[in-house]
Design an enzyme around this catalytic site. Sequence first.
Site, PDB file in Angstrom:
ATOM      1  N   ARG A  27      14.645 125.959  48.617  1.00 51.73           N
ATOM      2  CA  ARG A  27      14.446 125.974  47.170  1.00 51.73           C
ATOM      3  C   ARG A  27      14.904 124.665  46.530  1.00 51.73           C
ATOM      4  O   ARG A  27      14.555 124.388  45.387  1.00 51.73           O
ATOM      5  CB  ARG A  27      15.215 127.144  46.549  1.00 51.73           C
ATOM      6  CG  ARG A  27      14.653 128.501  46.912  1.00 51.73           C
ATOM      7  CD  ARG A  27      15.517 129.596  46.350  1.00 51.73           C
ATOM      8  NE  ARG A  27      15.501 129.650  44.908  1.00 51.73           N
ATOM      9  CZ  ARG A  27      14.683 130.419  44.200  1.00 51.73           C
ATOM     10  NH1 ARG A  27      13.810 131.176  44.800  1.00 51.73           N
ATOM     11  NH2 ARG A  27      14.739 130.419  42.880  1.00 51.73           N
ATOM     12  N   TRP A  71      21.362 124.051  42.146  1.00 52.98           N
ATOM     13  CA  TRP A  71      20.631 122.830  41.798  1.00 52.98           C
ATOM     14  C   TRP A  71      21.135 122.452  40.406  1.00 52.98           C
ATOM     15  O   TRP A  71      20.866 123.161  39.429  1.00 52.98           O
ATOM     16  CB  TRP A  71      19.136 123.127  41.795  1.00 52.98           C
ATOM     17  CG  TRP A  71      18.235 121.930  41.685  1.00 52.98           C
ATOM     18  CD1 TRP A  71      17.779 121.151  42.710  1.00 52.98           C
ATOM     19  CD2 TRP A  71      17.645 121.402  40.496  1.00 52.98           C
ATOM     20  NE1 TRP A  71      16.940 120.176  42.224  1.00 52.98           N
ATOM     21  CE2 TRP A  71      16.851 120.304  40.868  1.00 52.98           C
ATOM     22  CE3 TRP A  71      17.724 121.743  39.139  1.00 52.98           C
ATOM     23  CZ2 TRP A  71      16.132 119.546  39.939  1.00 52.98           C
ATOM     24  CZ3 TRP A  71      17.009 120.981  38.215  1.00 52.98           C
ATOM     25  CH2 TRP A  71      16.223 119.902  38.627  1.00 52.98           C
ATOM     26  N   ASN A  97      21.431 132.420  38.543  1.00 53.67           N
ATOM     27  CA  ASN A  97      20.274 131.526  38.419  1.00 53.67           C
ATOM     28  C   ASN A  97      19.783 131.614  36.977  1.00 53.67           C
ATOM     29  O   ASN A  97      19.788 132.712  36.400  1.00 53.67           O
ATOM     30  CB  ASN A  97      19.117 131.975  39.320  1.00 53.67           C
ATOM     31  CG  ASN A  97      19.392 131.695  40.784  1.00 53.67           C
ATOM     32  OD1 ASN A  97      20.429 131.141  41.130  1.00 53.67           O
ATOM     33  ND2 ASN A  97      18.457 132.097  41.631  1.00 53.67           N
ATOM     34  N   GLU A 463      -3.007 113.925  44.424  1.00 52.91           N
ATOM     35  CA  GLU A 463      -2.212 114.742  45.340  1.00 52.91           C
ATOM     36  C   GLU A 463      -1.654 113.889  46.491  1.00 52.91           C
ATOM     37  O   GLU A 463      -0.492 114.058  46.882  1.00 52.91           O
ATOM     38  CB  GLU A 463      -3.085 115.900  45.868  1.00 52.91           C
ATOM     39  CG  GLU A 463      -2.449 116.781  46.902  1.00 52.91           C
ATOM     40  CD  GLU A 463      -1.177 117.498  46.460  1.00 52.91           C
ATOM     41  OE1 GLU A 463      -0.831 117.456  45.263  1.00 52.91           O
ATOM     42  OE2 GLU A 463      -0.510 118.076  47.332  1.00 52.91           O
ATOM     43  N   LYS A 467       2.289 113.534  47.232  1.00 55.08           N
ATOM     44  CA  LYS A 467       2.870 113.856  48.547  1.00 55.08           C
ATOM     45  C   LYS A 467       3.657 112.654  49.062  1.00 55.08           C
ATOM     46  O   LYS A 467       4.778 112.795  49.523  1.00 55.08           O
ATOM     47  CB  LYS A 467       1.787 114.200  49.577  1.00 55.08           C
ATOM     48  CG  LYS A 467       1.141 115.560  49.477  1.00 55.08           C
ATOM     49  CD  LYS A 467       1.953 116.704  49.994  1.00 55.08           C
ATOM     50  CE  LYS A 467       2.721 117.361  48.907  1.00 55.08           C
ATOM     51  NZ  LYS A 467       2.059 118.222  47.981  1.00 55.08           N
ATOM     52  N   HIS A 486      -8.994  98.641  34.629  1.00 55.13           N
ATOM     53  CA  HIS A 486      -8.336  98.728  33.320  1.00 55.13           C
ATOM     54  C   HIS A 486      -6.822  98.590  33.438  1.00 55.13           C
ATOM     55  O   HIS A 486      -6.100  98.945  32.503  1.00 55.13           O
ATOM     56  CB  HIS A 486      -8.695 100.054  32.641  1.00 55.13           C
ATOM     57  CG  HIS A 486     -10.167 100.186  32.400  1.00 55.13           C
ATOM     58  ND1 HIS A 486     -10.857  99.345  31.567  1.00 55.13           N
ATOM     59  CD2 HIS A 486     -11.088 101.040  32.905  1.00 55.13           C
ATOM     60  CE1 HIS A 486     -12.137  99.676  31.560  1.00 55.13           C
ATOM     61  NE2 HIS A 486     -12.301 100.695  32.382  1.00 55.13           N
ATOM     62  N   LYS A 585      11.568 123.660  45.426  1.00 57.08           N
ATOM     63  CA  LYS A 585      10.307 124.337  45.733  1.00 57.08           C
ATOM     64  C   LYS A 585       9.815 125.150  44.549  1.00 57.08           C
ATOM     65  O   LYS A 585       8.638 125.209  44.246  1.00 57.08           O
ATOM     66  CB  LYS A 585      10.547 125.264  46.926  1.00 57.08           C
ATOM     67  CG  LYS A 585       9.343 126.035  47.369  1.00 57.08           C
ATOM     68  CD  LYS A 585       8.562 125.236  48.349  1.00 57.08           C
ATOM     69  CE  LYS A 585       7.180 125.731  48.580  1.00 57.08           C
ATOM     70  NZ  LYS A 585       6.253 124.648  48.881  1.00 57.08           N
TER      71      LYS A 585
END
Length: 590
Positions: A27, A71, A97, A463, A467, A486, A585
């Site tokens: 997570r 976190w 949490n 994407e 990544k 541009h 995550k």
Amino acid sequence: MCGIIGYVGNRQAQPLLLDSLSKLEYRGYDSCGLAVGGNSIKVFKNAGRVEELRAASPLLQGTVAIGHTRWATHGSPSSINAHPHVDCNGRIAVVHNGVITNYQTLRQRLIIEGHNFVSETDTEVIPHLIEKHYKGNIEKAVEAALGEIEGSYAIAVLAAKDAKLVVARKGCPLIIGVSDRENFVASDVPALLEYTNSVIYLENGDIGVITADSIKITRDGIEVDRKEEKIFWSIEDVQKGGYEHFMLKEIHEQPRAIRDTIEECLSSNSSPVLGRNIENLSMVACGTSYHAALIGKYVIEELLAIPVAVEIASEFNHRRRQPIPTSTAIVLTQSGETADVLVAMKRLLEVARTIVVITNVPGSTATRIAKQTVYIKAGPEVSVAATKTFTAQLIALYQLILSCPSLNRRICKRLVAELRTMPSAVQQVLNNESEIMDCARILSQYDNAFFIGRGISFPIALEGALKLKEISYIHAEGCAAGELKHGPLALAHKDVPIIAITPQDSTYEAMVTNIKEVKARDAPVIALVDETDGIMEQLADFVIRVPHVTSIFSAVVNAVAVQLLAYYAAKYRGCPIDFPRNLAKSVTVE
Ligand code: G6P
């Protein structure tokens, strides 16, 4: 983000909790801790990984315990700020949490009343409030404390001398794991899989009291019945199975995930999500799911001629004006728990005739808000970087589009037949891993990169860049190839490689021109091309071949290629691939 685990039973809780905490690592977290109950509460926490906690913590005897991976939001990732937090006397421990929005007011008041705070967290007000209300019954004290709290929470509370846990949720997921003479609580399923596959999903407003052999759930003081459900994920799904990283395992699981998602969608009896009378569509998502939504827009507009508005959930939420009324809203979220997405769904409820969610997690909060849920069958995804959930989302979108009754039957039949070949097309990309590794080795030596594409390949460029930056820490940007001139072209030179997504479709000629432009400025080019391509070998420095598929499906094969490229670039740079720094995550804060 933060993860919760709790245990009450007959076994020693500490080793069991440490194992479960390591299942929550995916997570994303920066500190962790646990509290074991008994006559007194023993708390041990540290700023760092679960393995360090395991190595450093003394043996804590006890059969009831709570644990947490944090976190950091309120206060630095230190041992003091890590959970569990305790009251003044250290007799009530809490893991949490979510975010308590009125914690400053509560904290000031509690300090005046004589409570002593040690951390910078919002969470610490909870044990103090419970202490304030405690008159011998922990459940009632928790209920009273929650009555004063504003914000979101999933909590597990442990009091000295009690062989029970009190748990509650509002806005953050919390699941009870049901077993024989022992029960569990967790923020998400992977933490429980080793012990049970029977779960109860708590609803917002629920308070549960869990002992080794009983579970009582109340809402506003009245007992409620919550269904026990079976989880079909297995413990093998959350193990690496011989792969060096979860991300690589999950990339390799894509043929299976795609096949299962196709079967799931075909076996669903629900009426088509996209009926004949849809005038317009809205799609909302974050991160990688947003890129899947962008691909959905291209395909829906091309095949169904329905206008689609795609929005990043956090942007959609901060717009002052009312959202434009829409026939159908499609929400993509692999976790079903992304806070921005959940807020967006609540706004959409006011303007959309129907909300459909595409998700990977049964029972997740998004499925409770949506009118209709389409499950992708990716299986649990542990690596922070989404891979198999992305391609499975694409497959689910294709299925929605292909089941629209207004689509020409002949075209539909051809595309459905080709969709069924996607698992083997993806397998072919995976078989080409060594060619991609060679390109990744080269890419790993640079600090900046651009991914370019047009049409359906533009979201793949976004994407690919996402990544690469998230797991290899190479600065990467995804760019519509037509926009190079541009601005980004100013950065084209020998030290900035360009990864060009170049399928054999209507964008090909324009892409060739773009590649020539960057080559003229000495930028190294890695081109992802169709296996039938006969030109690119002469133009690009390096070529990655993917199987020939119809244009709309090229997104799937190219997605897998950019995933492998990012994975190996990160591996050559020695990065912590599954748990990139600062990322999570499931992002449960706005
Ligand atoms: C986090 C994850 C990403 C994911 C994004 C949206 O940032 O690290 O992999 O794409 O959240 O998540 P969702 O669960 O809503 O798809």
